[in-house]
Motif scaffolding. Structure first.
Motif, PDB file in Angstrom:
ATOM      1  N   THR A 100       0.827  -1.208   0.000  1.00 57.56           N
ATOM      2  CA  THR A 100       0.000   0.000   0.000  1.00 57.56           C
ATOM      3  C   THR A 100       0.862   1.258   0.000  1.00 57.56           C
ATOM      4  O   THR A 100       0.584   2.218  -0.730  1.00 57.56           O
ATOM      5  N   GLU A 101       1.925   1.254   0.811  1.00 59.52           N
ATOM      6  CA  GLU A 101       2.828   2.406   0.850  1.00 59.52           C
ATOM      7  C   GLU A 101       3.533   2.587  -0.489  1.00 59.52           C
ATOM      8  O   GLU A 101       3.683   3.713  -0.978  1.00 59.52           O
ATOM      9  N   CYS A 102       3.953   1.487  -1.091  1.00 59.42           N
ATOM     10  CA  CYS A 102       4.630   1.569  -2.378  1.00 59.42           C
ATOM     11  C   CYS A 102       3.669   2.091  -3.452  1.00 59.42           C
ATOM     12  O   CYS A 102       4.046   2.914  -4.286  1.00 59.42           O
ATOM     13  N   LYS A 103       2.450   1.631  -3.407  1.00 53.82           N
ATOM     14  CA  LYS A 103       1.437   2.105  -4.358  1.00 53.82           C
ATOM     15  C   LYS A 103       1.236   3.609  -4.201  1.00 53.82           C
ATOM     16  O   LYS A 103       1.151   4.345  -5.187  1.00 53.82           O
ATOM     17  N   SER A 104       1.199   4.076  -2.981  1.00 54.97           N
ATOM     18  CA  SER A 104       1.041   5.503  -2.712  1.00 54.97           C
ATOM     19  C   SER A 104       2.226   6.302  -3.276  1.00 54.97           C
ATOM     20  O   SER A 104       2.046   7.370  -3.879  1.00 54.97           O
TER      21      SER A 104
END
Length: 144
Positions: free
Chosen positions: A41-45
């Protein structure tokens, strides 16, 4: 030459980010470990933040960017669906995403070398995207 290389490099980054975000979206519902879900999720953000920067740069050149190759995208979806059908584990997800990260790092470095005349802003964005992909692959190692 500088403008053309800049646009081409930014387009490749744009397509790569779209492919990466789509791949993360394809697997998120199957993730079991909270730490893996958080990493993805953090990487997607972070990918989405870079996408905004890329779009700002492309807007300077009145360019709409680039979508991922439809064949590559279809093959990625098929591979993901097939592997998750047989093994819905965090290991499988980490394996799939790591493969994608490695392909992204390889492709982006190739484009960085190919479009040498690109401006420094686009080269910096590309290098940050490469680092983001490489770091995600490292973060996923405990799940392999």
């Amino acid at each position: 030459m500088i403008e053309q290389d800049t646009i081409k490099l930014l387009r490749e980054c744009d397509a790569g980010i779209k492919m990466g975000v789509d791949s993360i979206n394809d697997v998120l519902d199957y993730v079991h470990a909270d730490s893996l879900k958080q990493s993805l999720t953090e990487c997607k953000s972070e990918h989405n933040k870079l996408k905004e920067e890329i779009q700002t740069q492309l807007d300077r050149f009145h360019d709409d960017g680039k979508d991922p190759n439809p064949i590559a995208q279809s093959m990625s979806v098929m591979k993901t669906n097939m592997k998750l059908t047989f093994n819905e584990s965090d290991h499988t997800i980490a394996d799939l995403i790591t493969d994608g990260c490695n392909m992204g790092v390889k492709s982006l470095n190739r484009y960085l070398n190919q479009y040498k005349a690109a401006d420094e802003v686009s080269k910096d964005i590309t290098k940050r995207l490469i680092h983001l992909e490489a770091q995600l692959a490292v973060d996923l190692r405990p799940f392999l």
